[in-house]
Design a protein around this motif. Structure first.
Motif: not given
Length: 223
Positions: A80-86, A160-176
């Motif tokens: 599904l290629e969903l890892l490190f995505t919103p 969220v950090i593990l599955v999102g990767g905390n990537i700037r501009g893509l998966t970075r949230t307020m908590t991370t």
């Protein structure tokens, strides 16, 4: 300052959007499921109720780890290629919110069924057919459950950090971002985002408290 202001709105917007999507998905599952657990008899129902309540304390980092393994390229859902995505973040947050929302809806539905179940059955409704009516009766409690779910999703960090990767501009949230900026010693953006989170938390708590008070008054008036 311009870059920080742009980052602030980008991060806050993504964080709120992901949390709203996760809460909506969790609500779509939890509302009917929690009510069905309360009023529809089936084998193993009590065990499911126990499991749902036990998942209240499920460590977020464990949820994130399991989803990471499942969504990685070598995992069963890697295609599904969903890892490190919103989308992966929505799945993680919804997974954590569903037990909380289901348990709250179950308890409210159980009380409503004890009070109004006989009337609904006498009117010819089966337990399954009564689910929409019970949901309507406990609508105030449903909103409380949804708000509690949103509070759980918006404050999530580990999964969220593990599955999102905390990537700037893509998966970075307020908590991370708060965790990252604090570790780097850059507190201006972290404090601004922290203030937003505190404001959201206070708003949710105040709304839940007000709804609980109104529901209690309404219940007293019906007696």
């Amino acid at each position: 300052m311009a870059i920080e202001l742009r980052d602030f709105f980008e991060i806050a917007g993504l964080s709120i959007g992901v949390s709203l999507a996760a809460t909506a998905f969790a609500a779509a599952v939890s509302l009917p499921f929690g009510t069905a657990l309360a009023i529809v008899p089936f084998r193993g129902r009590r065990m499911i109720v126990v499991l749902v309540n036990s998942f209240f304390g499920l460590p977020p980092v464990v949820v994130g780890l399991v989803l990471y393994v499942a969504l990685s390229r070598s995992g069963p859902l890697g295609f599904l290629e969903l890892l490190f995505t919103p989308t992966a973040m929505v799945i993680a947050q919804a997974t954590l919110a569903i037990p909380i929302m289901t348990a709250l809806v179950h308890r409210a539905s159980e009380r409503a069924w004890e009070r109004y179940g006989d009337e609904l059955v006498c009117d010819g409704a089966s337990p399954t057919q009564a689910i929409p009516q019970i949901l309507r009766i406990i609508r105030a409690e449903l909103l409380t459950a949804v708000l509690a779910g949103f509070g759980r999703t918006i404050s999530e960090v580990g999964a969220v950090i593990l599955v999102g990767g905390n990537i700037r501009g893509l998966t970075r949230t307020m908590t991370t971002t708060i965790a990252l900026q604090t570790s780097q010693g850059d507190l201006s953006l972290a404090l601004a985002l922290g203030a937003v989170l505190v404001g959201i938390s206070i708003s949710i708590s105040a709304t839940v408290f007000a709804l609980a008070g109104r529901a209690k008054i309404a219940g007293s008036d019906e007696v």
